[in-house]
Design an enzyme around this catalytic site. Structure first.
Site, PDB file in Angstrom:
ATOM      1  N   GLY A   1       0.840  -1.213   0.000  1.00 26.44           N
ATOM      2  CA  GLY A   1       0.000   0.000   0.000  1.00 26.44           C
ATOM      3  C   GLY A   1       0.856   1.236   0.000  1.00 26.44           C
ATOM      4  O   GLY A   1       2.028   1.188  -0.365  1.00 26.44           O
ATOM      5  N   ASN A   2       0.293   2.360   0.393  1.00 25.79           N
ATOM      6  CA  ASN A   2       1.076   3.601   0.516  1.00 25.79           C
ATOM      7  C   ASN A   2       0.464   4.444   1.640  1.00 25.79           C
ATOM      8  O   ASN A   2      -0.531   4.063   2.248  1.00 25.79           O
ATOM      9  CB  ASN A   2       1.130   4.350  -0.826  1.00 25.79           C
ATOM     10  CG  ASN A   2      -0.240   4.717  -1.328  1.00 25.79           C
ATOM     11  OD1 ASN A   2      -0.960   5.491  -0.706  1.00 25.79           O
ATOM     12  ND2 ASN A   2      -0.652   4.126  -2.448  1.00 25.79           N
TER      13      ASN A   2
END
Ligand code: CTP
Length: 316
Positions: free
Chosen positions: A125-126
């Protein structure tokens, strides 16, 4: 509904829902925009309890008609004098002018990160929290637009109930949802931090570490949602994107604007203090396709969303 004067007693009852008179009963049943004009003695006005109650009413989405300094009913002079009736008239009529500006327009916004699954317990993810995109969606809704928000895996807290939310997890789901929704939209503002790569193979069993010192993941490019909408966009549709850069910012943003066929691009630099993921502020430069650049100071994400929506409104 305009509540003027809103005394400290009335404000307190509005904030807590204490329904012991007809005014509060009417207020609690109202489905229309609520304006309130605080009016009280100066010490009452200054009291933290009053400030908290006013903040609560603003959180409810009500609109404050701010008090000013002047002569008060007690004979004292100070803050707490009710907004003058002619100012109330102007503030309320301006509100409706602005709040109807995008009535009849359907606008796609995307926001948040995407999660690319590796196995049933892991993903890539981020750091995006979706705050910027959610603020844009709220500002558009405040102006009467039908907002279609495609939201990555973050909460929906603080979103206007008028917004239609489609929740997705992966870049592929983001792509599919935006493709379908944008066809019926007048504009799109794509603020999501979509993963550029996704694991090539999903393991439906948890990957065990066993005796391995390394784990090699093969990654495959995801579809570029914004570029795909830029390709298919019709003459009447307005499309804007974001660019998050760490160096040579203007040059990279300009290239994205051209390559993705956008009307304008909102540039964030990770080098600016006050900009970036998970912050409540942002600092942006907007570049239009005609080359015009607009540089803004660091502001709250809400204020930044107003700058972006103002420009979009010119295009529409
Ligand atoms: N974007 C998208 N789909 C992707 C990647 C990005 O729609 N798969 C959109 C983002 O929502 C943003 C714009 O493209 O509006 C630019 O995103 P950014 O991460 O700044 O750049 P990239 O195009 O991914 O290019 P790079 O990572 O090489 O900077």
């Amino acid at each position: 509904m305009i509540i003027a004067p809103a005394t400290s007693n009335t404000i307190s009852k509005m904030a807590t829902g204490r329904c012991d008179n007809l005014l509060i009963a009417t207020y609690l049943s109202a489905n229309c925009p609520i304006f309130f004009a605080p009016a009280m003695d100066l010490d009452m006005y200054k009291h933290p309890s009053t400030s908290n109650n006013i903040s609560k009413l603003i959180e409810f989405g009500h609109i404050e008609l701010p008090a000013s300094a002047g002569e008060l009913a007690s004979g004292l002079v100070g803050m707490g004098r009710m907004c003058e009736p002619e100012d109330i008239f102007e503030l309320v009529s301006n509100h409706f002018e602005v709040s109807n500006a995008l009535t009849g327009k359907t606008i796609l916004v995307n926001a948040g990160p995407t999660h690319e699954k590796i196995d049933p317990v892991r993903f890539i993810g981020n750091h995006s929290t979706g705050k910027m995109g959610k603020a844009i969606a709220n500002t558009l809704a405040d102006r009467g637009a039908n907002v279609e928000l495609v939201l990555g895996p973050v909460d929906t807290h603080g979103l206007s109930p008028k917004i239609n939310v489609t929740k997705i997890t992966s870049a592929q789901e983001m792509y599919e949802a935006c493709q379908t929704i944008f066809k019926n939209c007048d504009a799109g503002i794509l603020a999501a931090a979509v993963a550029d790569f996704t694991p090539t193979n999903y393991s439906n069993k948890k990957i065990k570490k066993g005796q391995n010192d390394n784990l090699q993941l093969s990654m495959t490019r995801t579809p570029d949602v914004l570029a795909s909408l830029g390709k298919s966009k019709k003459e009447h549709q307005v499309l804007a994107g974001f660019a998050l850069e760490t160096h040579d910012e203007i040059n990279h943003a300009q290239k994205k604007l051209d390559k993705k066929n956008l009307d304008f691009i909102v540039l964030n630099s990770m080098n600016d203090v006050g900009a970036g993921f998970a912050k409540d502020t942002n600092k942006i430069t907007i570049i239009e396709k005609n080359g015009k650049k607009h540089t803004f100071d660091t502001k709250s994400k809400k204020e930044v969303s107003v700058d972006i929506v103002n420009l979009l409104q010119n295009y529409l």
